[in-house]
Scaffold this motif. Structure first.
Motif, short mmCIF file in Angstrom:
data_model
loop_
_atom_site.label_atom_id
_atom_site.label_comp_id
_atom_site.label_asym_id
_atom_site.label_seq_id
_atom_site.Cartn_x
_atom_site.Cartn_y
_atom_site.Cartn_z
N GLY A 1 20.45 15.25 -13.49
CA GLY A 1 19.63 16.05 -12.52
C GLY A 1 18.37 15.92 -12.56
O GLY A 1 17.43 16.80 -12.07
N GLY A 2 17.96 14.62 -13.00
CA GLY A 2 16.67 14.34 -12.85
C GLY A 2 16.35 13.00 -12.15
O GLY A 2 16.89 12.54 -11.30
N SER A 3 15.16 12.32 -12.22
CA SER A 3 14.75 11.24 -11.59
C SER A 3 13.90 10.24 -12.34
O SER A 3 13.32 10.78 -13.16
N VAL A 4 13.73 9.01 -11.79
CA VAL A 4 12.87 8.05 -12.35
C VAL A 4 12.10 7.45 -11.32
O VAL A 4 12.84 7.05 -10.12
N VAL A 5 10.71 7.19 -11.36
CA VAL A 5 9.95 6.72 -10.43
C VAL A 5 9.63 5.29 -10.88
O VAL A 5 9.01 4.88 -11.98
N ILE A 6 9.87 4.46 -10.13
CA ILE A 6 9.77 2.82 -10.32
C ILE A 6 8.50 2.28 -9.70
O ILE A 6 8.22 2.61 -8.42
N GLY A 7 7.38 1.85 -10.42
CA GLY A 7 6.11 1.58 -9.78
C GLY A 7 5.08 2.30 -10.02
O GLY A 7 5.27 3.46 -10.04
N GLY A 8 3.93 1.97 -9.89
CA GLY A 8 2.71 2.73 -10.17
C GLY A 8 2.41 2.95 -11.50
O GLY A 8 3.21 2.79 -12.45
N LYS A 9 0.90 3.14 -11.80
CA LYS A 9 0.60 3.49 -13.19
C LYS A 9 1.30 4.46 -13.96
O LYS A 9 1.47 5.53 -13.35
N GLY A 10 1.71 4.14 -15.12
CA GLY A 10 2.28 5.25 -15.94
C GLY A 10 3.71 5.33 -15.62
O GLY A 10 4.55 6.19 -16.36
N ASN A 11 4.50 4.66 -14.86
CA ASN A 11 5.73 4.69 -14.43
C ASN A 11 6.60 3.26 -14.90
O ASN A 11 5.80 2.45 -15.25
N THR A 12 7.74 3.37 -14.90
CA THR A 12 8.74 2.31 -15.12
C THR A 12 8.37 1.19 -14.14
O THR A 12 8.04 1.28 -13.06
N SER A 13 8.26 -0.21 -14.68
CA SER A 13 7.90 -1.22 -13.50
C SER A 13 8.99 -2.27 -13.62
O SER A 13 9.71 -2.24 -14.56
N ALA A 14 9.05 -2.84 -12.18
CA ALA A 14 10.07 -3.88 -12.18
C ALA A 14 9.34 -5.04 -11.46
O ALA A 14 8.90 -4.96 -10.31
N VAL A 15 9.06 -5.87 -12.08
CA VAL A 15 8.45 -7.29 -11.78
C VAL A 15 9.16 -8.36 -11.50
O VAL A 15 9.90 -8.67 -12.24
N LEU A 16 8.96 -8.81 -10.48
CA LEU A 16 9.38 -10.08 -9.85
C LEU A 16 8.30 -11.30 -10.28
O LEU A 16 7.72 -11.45 -9.60
N SER A 17 8.69 -12.09 -11.52
CA SER A 17 7.64 -12.82 -12.00
C SER A 17 7.49 -14.20 -10.84
O SER A 17 6.54 -14.71 -10.86
N ASN A 18 8.41 -14.51 -10.01
CA ASN A 18 8.49 -15.85 -9.35
C ASN A 18 9.41 -15.27 -8.17
O ASN A 18 10.41 -15.70 -7.70
N PRO A 19 8.79 -14.51 -7.01
CA PRO A 19 9.40 -14.19 -5.80
C PRO A 19 9.87 -15.14 -4.86
O PRO A 19 10.29 -15.04 -4.08
N GLY A 20 8.88 -16.12 -4.92
CA GLY A 20 9.19 -17.48 -3.94
C GLY A 20 8.56 -17.09 -2.45
O GLY A 20 7.92 -16.16 -2.19
#
Length: 202
Positions: free
Chosen positions: A109-128
């Motif tokens: 019943g909840g949510s998660v924000v990905i990206g932005g300060k203080g939130n979960t991060s999802a980083v593509l180290s080598n996007p090409g």
């Protein structure tokens, strides 16, 4: 302006409006966010809803460096689920860093924000080179119960509104290379003895 850039600009404007509305409304069972249906990068499979998914690149794409995925994930089910991975076609799998714990958990019943300060991060180290502003990419979110949930997300540079959602690691401009010793000029024969020789940095 090319058609791809026009599409990217329009998408960026629409996504910026949608994310602003999401962050302003909060999250939860009765949150206004659950009623928002943005025009871009949104999908629902089973109990999982994903909204405002975008890939944010470096402001200067020639500089290289990481890109990030930003999105809001909702879980309308009665049990929590973990987000196990996020893969961007042509750019690999993102490194997920949860705010708390070792896994990214989307509460029931909840949510998660990905990206932005203080939130979960999802980083593509080598996007090409495939991930460019205005391009669209298949992004696949993998969950513990729902499985894979895919959608098409636009890539936008970390500029203007997207600066605070974009990569935190932005490469510094490359410093000019100093001349090598072999390239250092020396006075030629017959040159005045007072002629200065070239030195690095001049």
């Amino acid at each position: 302006m090319s058609s791809s850039l026009r599409r990217g600009a329009l998408a960026a404007a629409a996504i910026a409006f949608s994310i602003t509305a999401l962050t302003a409304c909060g999250a939860g069972n009765d949150a206004q966010t659950l009623g928002i249906k943005p025009d871009h990068a949104a999908t629902a499979v089973g109990d999982i809803k994903i909204q405002n998914a975008i890939v944010i690149t470096q402001p200067d794409q020639k500089s290289g460096g990481p890109a990030v995925v930003a999105a809001t994930v909702f879980n309308d089910g009665r049990t929590p689920q973990t987000l196990d991975s996020i893969a961007v076609e042509g750019a690999g799998t993102a490194d997920l860093t949860p705010v708390n714990g070792s896994k990214v958990t989307v509460p029931a019943g909840g949510s998660v924000v990905i990206g932005g300060k203080g939130n979960t991060s999802a980083v593509l180290s080598n996007p090409g080179e495939a991930v460019k502003s205005g391009s669209a990419h298949k992004v696949t979110f993998s969950f513990s119960k729902t499985g894979d949930v895919s959608l098409e997300a636009f890539a936008v540079p970390a500029e203007s509104y997207f600066t605070k959602w974009g990569p935190t690691a932005i490469p510094s401009p490359a410093a000019p290379e100093a001349p090598s010793e072999s390239a250092t000029a020396s006075p030629s024969e017959g040159a005045p003895s007072g002629s200065p020789s070239a030195t690095a940095g001049h």
